[in-house]
Each structure stands twice: as C-alpha cells, then as structure tokens.
Scaffold this motif. Structure first.
Motif, PDB file in Angstrom:
ATOM      1  N   CYS A 150       0.857  -1.187   0.000  1.00 28.34           N
ATOM      2  CA  CYS A 150       0.000   0.000   0.000  1.00 28.34           C
ATOM      3  C   CYS A 150       0.890   1.232   0.000  1.00 28.34           C
ATOM      4  O   CYS A 150       1.640   1.480   0.959  1.00 28.34           O
ATOM      5  CB  CYS A 150      -0.900  -0.003   1.230  1.00 28.34           C
ATOM      6  SG  CYS A 150      -2.070  -1.367   1.223  1.00 28.34           S
ATOM      7  N   VAL A 151       0.817   1.985  -1.070  1.00 30.43           N
ATOM      8  CA  VAL A 151       1.725   3.115  -1.252  1.00 30.43           C
ATOM      9  C   VAL A 151       0.923   4.416  -1.190  1.00 30.43           C
ATOM     10  O   VAL A 151       0.066   4.647  -2.051  1.00 30.43           O
ATOM     11  CB  VAL A 151       2.432   3.020  -2.624  1.00 30.43           C
ATOM     12  CG1 VAL A 151       3.397   4.177  -2.804  1.00 30.43           C
ATOM     13  CG2 VAL A 151       3.137   1.687  -2.770  1.00 30.43           C
ATOM     14  N   PRO A 152       1.172   5.251  -0.199  1.00 30.69           N
ATOM     15  CA  PRO A 152       0.482   6.549  -0.197  1.00 30.69           C
ATOM     16  C   PRO A 152       0.765   7.303  -1.497  1.00 30.69           C
ATOM     17  O   PRO A 152       1.920   7.345  -1.956  1.00 30.69           O
ATOM     18  CB  PRO A 152       1.099   7.269   1.010  1.00 30.69           C
ATOM     19  CG  PRO A 152       1.557   6.160   1.907  1.00 30.69           C
ATOM     20  CD  PRO A 152       2.020   5.064   0.978  1.00 30.69           C
ATOM     21  N   VAL A 153      -0.272   7.860  -2.082  1.00 27.57           N
ATOM     22  CA  VAL A 153      -0.095   8.468  -3.410  1.00 27.57           C
ATOM     23  C   VAL A 153       0.938   9.593  -3.394  1.00 27.57           C
ATOM     24  O   VAL A 153       1.601   9.838  -4.407  1.00 27.57           O
ATOM     25  CB  VAL A 153      -1.437   8.996  -3.969  1.00 27.57           C
ATOM     26  CG1 VAL A 153      -2.318   7.849  -4.405  1.00 27.57           C
ATOM     27  CG2 VAL A 153      -2.152   9.869  -2.955  1.00 27.57           C
ATOM     28  N   ASP A 154       1.097  10.259  -2.258  1.00 29.20           N
ATOM     29  CA  ASP A 154       2.076  11.347  -2.195  1.00 29.20           C
ATOM     30  C   ASP A 154       3.484  10.854  -2.494  1.00 29.20           C
ATOM     31  O   ASP A 154       4.334  11.608  -2.967  1.00 29.20           O
ATOM     32  CB  ASP A 154       2.062  11.984  -0.799  1.00 29.20           C
ATOM     33  CG  ASP A 154       0.767  12.720  -0.531  1.00 29.20           C
ATOM     34  OD1 ASP A 154      -0.009  12.894  -1.491  1.00 29.20           O
ATOM     35  OD2 ASP A 154       0.526  13.106   0.626  1.00 29.20           O
ATOM     36  N   TRP A 155       3.729   9.620  -2.182  1.00 31.09           N
ATOM     37  CA  TRP A 155       5.068   9.076  -2.393  1.00 31.09           C
ATOM     38  C   TRP A 155       5.420   8.927  -3.878  1.00 31.09           C
ATOM     39  O   TRP A 155       6.564   8.720  -4.235  1.00 31.09           O
ATOM     40  CB  TRP A 155       5.203   7.694  -1.738  1.00 31.09           C
ATOM     41  CG  TRP A 155       5.153   7.736  -0.245  1.00 31.09           C
ATOM     42  CD1 TRP A 155       4.940   8.831   0.553  1.00 31.09           C
ATOM     43  CD2 TRP A 155       5.313   6.633   0.650  1.00 31.09           C
ATOM     44  NE1 TRP A 155       4.941   8.479   1.873  1.00 31.09           N
ATOM     45  CE2 TRP A 155       5.175   7.141   1.968  1.00 31.09           C
ATOM     46  CE3 TRP A 155       5.554   5.282   0.472  1.00 31.09           C
ATOM     47  CZ2 TRP A 155       5.280   6.333   3.095  1.00 31.09           C
ATOM     48  CZ3 TRP A 155       5.657   4.466   1.593  1.00 31.09           C
ATOM     49  CH2 TRP A 155       5.527   4.991   2.882  1.00 31.09           C
TER      50      TRP A 155
END
Lengths: 257, 186
Positions: A126-131
């Motif tokens: 799960c990758v926060p979109v900000d990253w």
C-alpha cells in the motif's frame, strides 16, 4: 447475408468434442514474490479494505498473500490486527517513509519468510499516493489502481497513471474499476481511461476486472470480515475472486519470464 | 528437382496447412473453426491462443491483401460481440471474450499500405504475416512469417500499447445489474 449463430455452431462444436481448455500452467516459485504496488490515499479506507479482501482471495488459492503498509494510515481501523490472519494472509505495518523504504521492507520480509521458494504468492504494497509524486526516485514496476467510472475519478486516476509511466517507462499499470453494477459499466470506464493513456502517453493499461458496488461488500468491510469469508457466494465475493485470479495469472506469467 | 516458383495449393489444402503452421507461431494458435460465415463473407479460420484470446485469420491471395485487410477488420468487429455466446455454447473451446479479438492477415506478399495501416490501427490490431506454401511428400506445408512493428523486447514486463478489458465474470454472475451508464466527457 450473415447467418445466425446456430447456423455456424457446428463448425466449432465438432472440434470441441473431448477437447479441454488449454491447461493452466501452475504458478511457478521464483526468487522473489511479485510485488504489486497499490497507490492509496491514506484516508481512503474503502480501497484499503479492497486490498485486504484481495489478499484473502489470493490466499484462498493456496498462494501466500501479504499486505505491507506504512503505519498511520486511516485504513488501520478497517484492517485486522497486524500479523497472520484469515487463510494465512499476513498484514505487516512498518515505519517506511517512502517507497524505497517500503520496498526494502518487502524485500527483507521476502528474505526472512523465504517467499517464492515454497509456493507462489503476492505481496501487496500500500503506497500513499504522495510518495509517487515527483521527484520520487523509485517507482513501482507493477501497480494496481482502483477507480470508479466517475469522470473526476477517472481524471485523477489518469494523472496517477501519468506519474507512474513517465517516471518509470517500463512500469505496468493495472486498473480495477469499482463502484459499478454491471460489467458493461466497468468495460466502458476502463475503455475511457485506457484510451486516454494510449493516446496521450502511448501506453496501454492492464485490466484487472471490476469490483461491485454491493451492500454485502461494504457490510463485510464495516464488520472487518473479508467478503470472501463473510459472503463467499455473493456477487461481490465473486468479483473480488476474479480480480485476485487475474493478478495471480499475471504474476505467474512474470515468474515464467 | 525444379519446383514451381509460386505453387498454388487448392484453397482447402492451403487452409489446412496454415492451420498446422499456426501452431508453430509464438505464441501458438490453435484452430477452433474453419470457414465460418461471418459478416457477408466467410472467415477462413478462427483460432485461439493459449490464454483463450481469439484470432480471426484471413488468408489473402496474391494481390488481394489490401481488400482482405478491410475484410479482416470487419470480421473482427463482427465476431467480438458474439464471443460471449460462443463461449456459452461451446465452453470446451476455452475462449476468453475478455481478451478481445485479434486478426491475422496472411498473404504471399504484403502491400506497404497494409503494413502502414496495420501499424496505425493501434486499438484494433491486425497482424500481417507472409505465408509461403510448398509441396511436401504428403501434400502441402506452409511457413508463416509475421511482419510487424519492432519485435517486443526481451523484458517480459514491456508494457503493451493495447489495453483489453478483462474479467472472468459474466453479467449472470452479478445478479440484478443495470445501473445507469456513466456519462461524461472523460
């Protein structure tokens, strides 16, 4: 003038006698399990719940399934406690502050667990979109995006696709359409998004089916029970199972190289 | 022994030999139907790949490839919406309507306009290939040589341009369905 289908059936029904569908090749163990990045808004609890449900369906096939996410996402409230859960599905929360650290965590986990040496599997990151926003140094090679047919959602998803493929030309981006009531709705939505990607980015998208706008799905999410266990015969569960199947098939194809 | 420079097998023998040669392609294709009556004409062969994707095979004679190109496009469009019915009626064929329909246009020689048009189609793939027929001791054999844009790279992850909606579900799986279709400019 074309005849009806019944008039031409014999052409292939004869050939069908005793003919079985092509055998599906078994999933092949590999050095590392495929990592599938799922960009998520940290506040997006519904899609995070989809990830968990997908992992359970992956595990149901006998494959290993692990969800890896940074701590602090709101989704924690809709996930079970970290550790091994239903059907052996594992949830790992880590202190990663960027995609590289998240990937490193996945790598370390893979080594310590011996992923890929015993059985096939899938790790969902799960990758926060900000990253993923520039200047992200590392972008996922294989991603799954969730979107609904809503035009604003499609536009937001398109921007995400753009970030992923401009930053990593070899990236493969998959899309699951959710919030639909019919296959045709999903097909249309995927078609719009794919057409935009092909025309503007020169890139195709991978389709990973659809998830339904279904009461059983949301009820299961709220009750912290995977839909596949709470209502295994429901149409919502069938859709999740189908997405899991598509992911595993592509993972297996990758493993075969 | 001298051979004819341009042997012309009977049509039925040619199609049979092409059917056998399709298996040698990468990925291999297997014929599921021959001479299917499609849109106002017969589709020479309908084949499937290893994953259930369907391929319309149109075989052109010398100088006929430009016309057959449009025929291949039309037959592909004709067949695609019928695949779900085909799968229901003959599930043993293992067809996967979600993978769409490709078309393979075979000709002894390909007009440059066919190649240009095929490359420009993008979302409606027509794959041209050259065939060469030769006599054998038992009949006819055919060699196929796909002609197209650059070969895909060795990286299995190389992204494809074509996007095909996939699902193993059918509307029946979803029970009562039928929300309004989304509208909008996207």
């Amino acid at each position: 003038m074309a005849r009806e289908l019944g008039d031409v059936l014999h052409y292939f029904l004869d050939g069908a006698d005793g003919e079985e569908p092509a055998p599906r090749e078994p999933l092949t163990p590999r050095a590392d399990p495929p990592w599938l990045a799922v960009p998520l808004d940290p506040r997006d609890v519904v899609r995070a719940a989809f990830v968990w449900n997908l992992a359970v369906e992956v595990a149901r096939t006998g494959a290993s399934a692990t969800v890896i996410a940074p701590r602090g996402v709101d989704a924690e409230s809709l996930w079970p406690a970290p550790g091994v859960g239903p059907l052996g599905t594992e949830l790992v929360l880590c202190g990663a502050r960027g995609l590289e650290e998240l990937a490193a965590t996945a790598r370390e986990l893979g080594e310590s667990r011996g992923w890929g040496r015993g059985k096939p599997g899938l790790a969902l990151l799960c990758v926060p979109v900000d990253w993923l926003a520039p200047p992200a140094r590392e972008l996922p090679r294989w991603s799954l995006l969730f979107t609904t047919p809503d035009p604003r959602e499609l536009q937001a998803t398109y921007r995400l696709v753009e970030s992923l493929v401009r930053g990593a030309p070899e990236a493969r981006v998959g899309v699951t359409i959710h919030g639909v009531a019919s296959i045709d709705d999903a097909r249309q939505a995927f078609g719009r998004l794919a057409a935009a990607a092909e025309q503007n980015l020169g890139r195709g998208l991978l389709s990973y089916g659809l998830l339904l706008d279904d009461l059983d799905v949301y009820r299961a999410i709220v009750n912290l029970r995977p839909i596949g266990l709470a209502h295994p015969q429901s149409r919502g569960a069938r859709a999740v199972r189908d997405v899991a199947r598509l992911l595993l098939e592509d993972a297996a194809e990758d493993a075969r190289g | 022994m001298a051979e004819s420079r341009a042997p012309r097998p009977p049509r039925s023998a040619l199609l049979r030999a092409i059917g056998e040669a399709l298996v040698e392609l990468d990925p291999p294709l297997s014929v599921v139907a021959e001479r299917v009556l499609g849109l106002d004409a017969r589709i020479d062969l309908v084949a499937r790949d290893e994953r259930g994707g369907v391929v319309v095979v149109c075989v052109a004679a010398e100088g006929d490839d430009l016309a057959r190109f449009t025929d291949a496009l039309a037959q592909r469009a004709w067949l695609e919406p019928r695949l779900a019915d085909w799968r229901q009626l003959a599930p043993g064929l293992g067809l996967d309507p979600g993978r769409g329909v490709r078309a393979l246009l075979l000709a002894p020689r390909l007009d440059p306009r066919v190649l240009a048009a095929a490359q420009g189609l993008g979302g409606a793939p027509i794959e041209p290939a050259v065939y060469r027929a030769r006599r054998t001791a038992t009949g006819w054999a055919v060699e196929l040589e796909p002609v197209g844009p650059a070969e895909p790279g060795p990286d299995a992850w190389a992204p494809a341009l074509e996007s095909v909606f996939r699902t193993g579900l059918e509307e029946d799986d979803l029970g009562e369905a039928g929300s309004e279709a989304p509208s909008g400019a996207f």
